[in-house]
Design an enzyme around this catalytic site. Sequence first.
Site, short mmCIF file in Angstrom:
data_model
loop_
_atom_site.label_atom_id
_atom_site.label_comp_id
_atom_site.label_asym_id
_atom_site.label_seq_id
_atom_site.Cartn_x
_atom_site.Cartn_y
_atom_site.Cartn_z
N ASP A 46 4.80 0.92 -7.02
CA ASP A 46 5.66 1.83 -6.64
C ASP A 46 6.01 3.11 -7.49
O ASP A 46 6.50 3.99 -7.31
CB ASP A 46 7.05 1.25 -6.23
CG ASP A 46 7.88 1.10 -7.56
OD1 ASP A 46 7.37 0.51 -8.35
OD2 ASP A 46 9.18 1.18 -7.40
N ASP A 105 2.77 -5.35 -8.85
CA ASP A 105 3.61 -4.90 -9.82
C ASP A 105 5.01 -5.56 -9.91
O ASP A 105 5.72 -5.71 -8.55
CB ASP A 105 3.58 -3.30 -10.09
CG ASP A 105 4.64 -2.78 -10.98
OD1 ASP A 105 4.38 -3.13 -12.02
OD2 ASP A 105 5.54 -2.09 -10.47
#
Length: 758
Positions: free
Chosen positions: A642, A434
């Site tokens: 995250d 990501d």
Amino acid sequence: MENAILKLRGMSCASCANTIETAIRSLPGVSACSVNFGAEVATITYNPRQTNVKAIQTAVDEVGYTASAIEPESLTLEDDEEKAVRQAENQDLTRKVWVGSIISLILVVGSLPAMLGLSLPFIPTWLHNFWLQAILTAPVQFWCGRTFYVNAWKALKRRAATMDTLIALGTLAAYFYSLFVTIAPGFLTAQGIAPSVYYEVSAIVVTLILLGRLFENRARGQTSEAIRKLIGLQAKTARVIRNGQERDLPIAEVALDDVILVRPGEKIPVDGEIIDGASTVDESMVTGESVPVKKRAGDEVIGATINRTGSFRFRATRIGKDTFLAQIVKLVQQAQGSKAPIQRLADQVTGWFVPVVIAIAITTFILWYNLMGNVTLALITTVGVLIIACPCALGLATPTSIMVGTGKGAENGILIKGAESLELAHKVQAIVLDKTGTITQGKPTVTDFVTVEGTANGNELKLIRLAASVEQNSEHPLAEAVVQYARAQLGGADGDTPLSTVHEFEAIAGSGVQGTVCDRLIQIGTQRWMQELGIPTSTLEPQGEQLEYLGKTVIWIAVDGRVEGMMGIADAVKPSSASAVRALQQLGLEVVMLTGDNHRMAEVIAREVGIQRVFAEVRPDAKVAKVAEIQREGKVVAMVGDGINDAPALAQADVGIAIGTGTDIAIAASDITLISGDLQAIVTAIELSRATIRNIRQNLFFAFIYNVAGIPIAAGILFPIFGWLLNPIIAGGAMAFSSVSVVTNALRLRNFQPKTFR
């Protein structure tokens, strides 16, 4: 469903672990049970409406073992009870080994003339007296070796067979055969067989096995060193401020919301939030990062980390079992108690191994007796088979490596939730990163600063101070980026940079902010707003267009109606991201970037860190589909994220890796958590997984080849070729060595060091 971890006592081999697993799984309400022979723990998932921990303990007791619940309600510097039990066990083994060694030496010396067929005048003939040897052997046989016979009897009562069964059968056969010869030597003489006794075989085998168990016990104690190190990190006391007075209290007496004072060089006792003061904190013991982290009011601190430079006061927000350190210890305990899929083969083998060995031993005796007509030869080969075939090494091969590997991960700021995750990580072929908060910092940062006047006479520092003075009154993320940049440039990164007072501050939604500083009108905002205000921007337009092309947000700074400078703001790439991506590629992994940003911004970031494959403008709910798309290509995929919106993709991936600086939801959905948030930890996790699985395969090879080769040799397969049989004493030594060698090989993982990639 609830989880329980039980500490087990009385196991001697992997067969014992299988027996306990079967007993616990037979209870109503138990949905899962994993017994780790190396860690001597059972991890159970059960329905509290149908059973409870006490019932599980009773089930373990009924099959001949003991279990005690591990309740980490609070952390102590050391588990005194566990330490005392292990020390007592080692002391008992040491005494028995010494007694067995001395008696065995006397027996061997007394047996040398008969063994060598020579007359040795320096050895008294009375030492070879059969009755004397029987009396000397008895304490070794029935005191030193008592555990083997007690455990074998317990196994027999539940119609099972374990390693102790093999040892008991082998040593008792040698002893009672020798006792029969001692009592009735004429019986063998009448059959033309010279009466020989094997008291020394029985005594030495018992002693060697006990010696091996002592070495194994000490080595296994070192496999849980990581847990002890983590627990040992905790401070013993805290300096608490109550009613205006400072008091040094034991860590267990600290309460939530207590205000605690920490001075330079002291350990931070519990987790909390700084309310006054600033410092740098060494968090390496929990994050693996060696560079101290700057902390000031409002920042969180972690218990067990070390305050370096300044003093501060903080409010306790998590204590006891809720602290960050306690959670790490709990995760490592769970991981060390879990089983890796690679262990299934060993479990299947040990399930039928002992009964098969007993059958082989009986067959060996019958064949040798029928072929040679010599009960002595038949006995030697049978005892050798029983002694050498212990499945201990098989039971230790996987769990010891898992314990050391997960502990080593914790030392490097990598929390691995289970053995399955650790094993699967070595198979990863593609890793999806990501962008925001993983590759990048996850917050706006000033990357470029351009002024009309340049750097002459410190003009740029004056302009930075004016801009930051205005922006400090705004809550916008871009404003915070400007203030942080100013503090760094002006030498006040700890938050003590003096900024000027602002008058007539005003925030214009969607445009910018303005205010008067030192009688000068400062306006900061978009180019469109500048043009609406009638302020020319042509002097810096080429630079502005270039920054926008790179996907950066550009804010313009005007002083008294004239553009003086501009800033390019972007979510900056973490310093370690580019080198981490290169390292992952050097490990043979395909690195993919996943982001909701536009294609231009995504390509800029991907180019900067060296990623070739990019998925851009991906909605949060579509991240799962992108991970599944890569999986359909036949690749084992790891996902790193995250945020809350990463949780479904983390769950979809074969291995989910959460950045520890992210959200609790992302961490809960992951298999591996990187405490530090540094992408280099991903490289370390993959390397550690590969090193651990390589170590497990070595252990399994040693264990299997030992038994595959050892049993036929002990059965006398080499006799027709070389004319010799395996002495049961050598078999006993080899059996003891096999377990020690497996544990020692696993301990080599403690020397694991992550590679440095450039």
